[in-house]
Motif scaffolding. Sequence first.
Motif, PDB file in Angstrom:
ATOM      1  N   CYS A  83      -1.215  10.766   0.242  1.00 41.59           N
ATOM      2  CA  CYS A  83      -1.094  10.436  -1.180  1.00 41.59           C
ATOM      3  C   CYS A  83       0.063   9.449  -1.347  1.00 41.59           C
ATOM      4  O   CYS A  83       1.133   9.773  -1.878  1.00 41.59           O
ATOM      5  CB  CYS A  83      -0.852  11.697  -2.012  1.00 41.59           C
ATOM      6  N   LEU A  84      -0.174   8.243  -0.847  1.00 39.17           N
ATOM      7  CA  LEU A  84       0.849   7.202  -0.806  1.00 39.17           C
ATOM      8  C   LEU A  84       0.213   5.845  -1.067  1.00 39.17           C
ATOM      9  O   LEU A  84      -0.941   5.615  -0.715  1.00 39.17           O
ATOM     10  CB  LEU A  84       1.518   7.156   0.577  1.00 39.17           C
ATOM     11  N   ALA A  85       1.000   4.950  -1.655  1.00 34.67           N
ATOM     12  CA  ALA A  85       0.605   3.554  -1.758  1.00 34.67           C
ATOM     13  C   ALA A  85       1.322   2.772  -0.672  1.00 34.67           C
ATOM     14  O   ALA A  85       2.530   2.957  -0.457  1.00 34.67           O
ATOM     15  CB  ALA A  85       0.971   2.987  -3.129  1.00 34.67           C
ATOM     16  N   VAL A 104      -0.298  -1.498  -7.637  1.00 28.35           N
ATOM     17  CA  VAL A 104       1.057  -0.965  -7.704  1.00 28.35           C
ATOM     18  C   VAL A 104       1.957  -1.856  -8.563  1.00 28.35           C
ATOM     19  O   VAL A 104       2.027  -3.071  -8.357  1.00 28.35           O
ATOM     20  CB  VAL A 104       1.648  -0.830  -6.283  1.00 28.35           C
ATOM     21  N   PHE A 111      -5.032   6.115   2.855  1.00 24.36           N
ATOM     22  CA  PHE A 111      -3.936   6.052   1.886  1.00 24.36           C
ATOM     23  C   PHE A 111      -4.508   5.859   0.482  1.00 24.36           C
ATOM     24  O   PHE A 111      -5.171   4.865   0.199  1.00 24.36           O
ATOM     25  CB  PHE A 111      -2.990   4.900   2.219  1.00 24.36           C
ATOM     26  N   GLU A 112      -4.239   6.826  -0.391  1.00 25.06           N
ATOM     27  CA  GLU A 112      -4.678   6.765  -1.779  1.00 25.06           C
ATOM     28  C   GLU A 112      -3.572   7.361  -2.660  1.00 25.06           C
ATOM     29  O   GLU A 112      -3.322   8.557  -2.619  1.00 25.06           O
ATOM     30  CB  GLU A 112      -5.986   7.552  -1.966  1.00 25.06           C
ATOM     31  N   PRO A 113      -2.893   6.528  -3.461  1.00 28.83           N
ATOM     32  CA  PRO A 113      -1.717   6.999  -4.198  1.00 28.83           C
ATOM     33  C   PRO A 113      -2.012   7.771  -5.474  1.00 28.83           C
ATOM     34  O   PRO A 113      -1.148   8.507  -5.969  1.00 28.83           O
ATOM     35  CB  PRO A 113      -0.989   5.693  -4.543  1.00 28.83           C
ATOM     36  N   ILE A 134       3.933   7.204  -8.716  1.00 23.63           N
ATOM     37  CA  ILE A 134       3.421   7.373  -7.356  1.00 23.63           C
ATOM     38  C   ILE A 134       4.545   7.132  -6.338  1.00 23.63           C
ATOM     39  O   ILE A 134       5.624   6.664  -6.692  1.00 23.63           O
ATOM     40  CB  ILE A 134       2.262   6.404  -7.058  1.00 23.63           C
ATOM     41  N   LYS A 135       4.248   7.429  -5.088  1.00 24.84           N
ATOM     42  CA  LYS A 135       5.159   7.165  -3.978  1.00 24.84           C
ATOM     43  C   LYS A 135       4.608   6.018  -3.131  1.00 24.84           C
ATOM     44  O   LYS A 135       3.403   5.904  -2.924  1.00 24.84           O
ATOM     45  CB  LYS A 135       5.312   8.406  -3.094  1.00 24.84           C
ATOM     46  N   THR A 136       5.518   5.167  -2.651  1.00 25.77           N
ATOM     47  CA  THR A 136       5.126   4.054  -1.789  1.00 25.77           C
ATOM     48  C   THR A 136       5.777   4.183  -0.417  1.00 25.77           C
ATOM     49  O   THR A 136       6.799   4.866  -0.256  1.00 25.77           O
ATOM     50  CB  THR A 136       5.530   2.694  -2.386  1.00 25.77           C
ATOM     51  N   HIS A 144      -6.833  11.232  -4.712  1.00 23.96           N
ATOM     52  CA  HIS A 144      -6.455  11.727  -3.383  1.00 23.96           C
ATOM     53  C   HIS A 144      -7.063  13.105  -3.118  1.00 23.96           C
ATOM     54  O   HIS A 144      -7.510  13.397  -1.998  1.00 23.96           O
ATOM     55  CB  HIS A 144      -4.929  11.792  -3.259  1.00 23.96           C
TER      56      HIS A 144
END
Length: 296
Positions: free
Chosen positions: A143-145, A168, A118-120, A184-186, A125
Motif C-alpha cells: 500500500c505504497l506509491a 501523486v 504497488f497501489e497507494p 498516502i505513503k510514498t 489496495h
Amino acid sequence: MKIFIKKLYKALPFKKALFTLLKKCWVPPAAVYQHLYFNGEILVEVNAHQQFKIMHYGHQLENDLFWKGLHNGWEKYSMRVWAGLAARANVVFDVGANTGVYSLVASCVNHLAAVHAFEPFGAIHKKLAYNAAINNFDINCNCLAISNYTGDAVIYSDNKDFAYSVTVNQNLWVKDTEPITINIKTITLDDYIRQQQISSIDLMKIDVETHEPEVMEGFVTFFQRFKPILLIEILNEEVATKLTPYFDSAQFDFYNIDERTGIKKVPVLSQSDYYNFLIVPKEKAHLYNEKSFIHS
C-alpha cells in the motif's frame, strides 16, 4: 428516475448466471454490455491452460474482462506482451497496480516469479490483496506509491472506495464537484529495493497517471544495473520529454502500443498512440518476439 432504475437493476438476482449463459451464445457490443454488470468472482483465461479469478465489483475494467476476455478488449496488445514476458521473468514489479490484473497475470503464467505490486489507495489496495488471496498467489501487495522521495503525499479522488485514475500530489480534477483528498505513503524504488534486498528486476509495469518521470527519478541507483523491460504509460509529450533522458536510444528499443491496431517499433519516445510504450534493453531484445506483435 435514473437512480430508481439503478437501484432496481442492482437488486435483480442471478445476473452473473444469466450473463454467463448469454455470453456462451452472444457477446453484445460494448455500448450494450457496459450496462450489463454485476458483483461476484469471475474467471479470466490467460491461455488454454491458465486462468485466474478476479472479483467483479461492477466496474468497467472487470466488465470488459468478463465480456471480451483478457486478449480481446482492454489493453489487449499490452497484456499479450506482458503475459509472454512475465512467463520468463524471475522478478516482476507492477507500479500502479490498481486491483491487480497485471500482477495476477504475471503470477498466473509464472508461479515461481516474485511479484511486487504497488497501489497507494487503501480501498483499492484491499481489493488487490483480496484478488491475490482468492488465487493463492504470493504477490507482495504494497500500500505504497512509488515516487521520487520516501514519505507522505496525497491523492485526489471523487470516491473514497474506488478510483481508476489518481496521481501523486497532483490535483487534476476537472469536474464541478470538489475531490476527496486522501493521505498516502510514498517510497522510491531505490529505497524499496534496498529494504527488500532485491538483487534484480526483469519486468516492470509503470502506470501512474503522468507520475512516471518521478518514478524513474527515484530509480536512478538501480535502474542501469537491473535494466528491466518496461511497459510504461506515456499520456502526453511532456511525460515523454521527461522520460527520454533515462533511455538512451543506443541502449533501448522503443515500441509504441496502439491497442486498436497493434505495436510498432519507433526511434524515440513520444505520447503513446494508445497509452502504453514497451521499452526493451537491447541486451534483452531476444526476450521479445517482435514478429508476434509488431504491426506496421
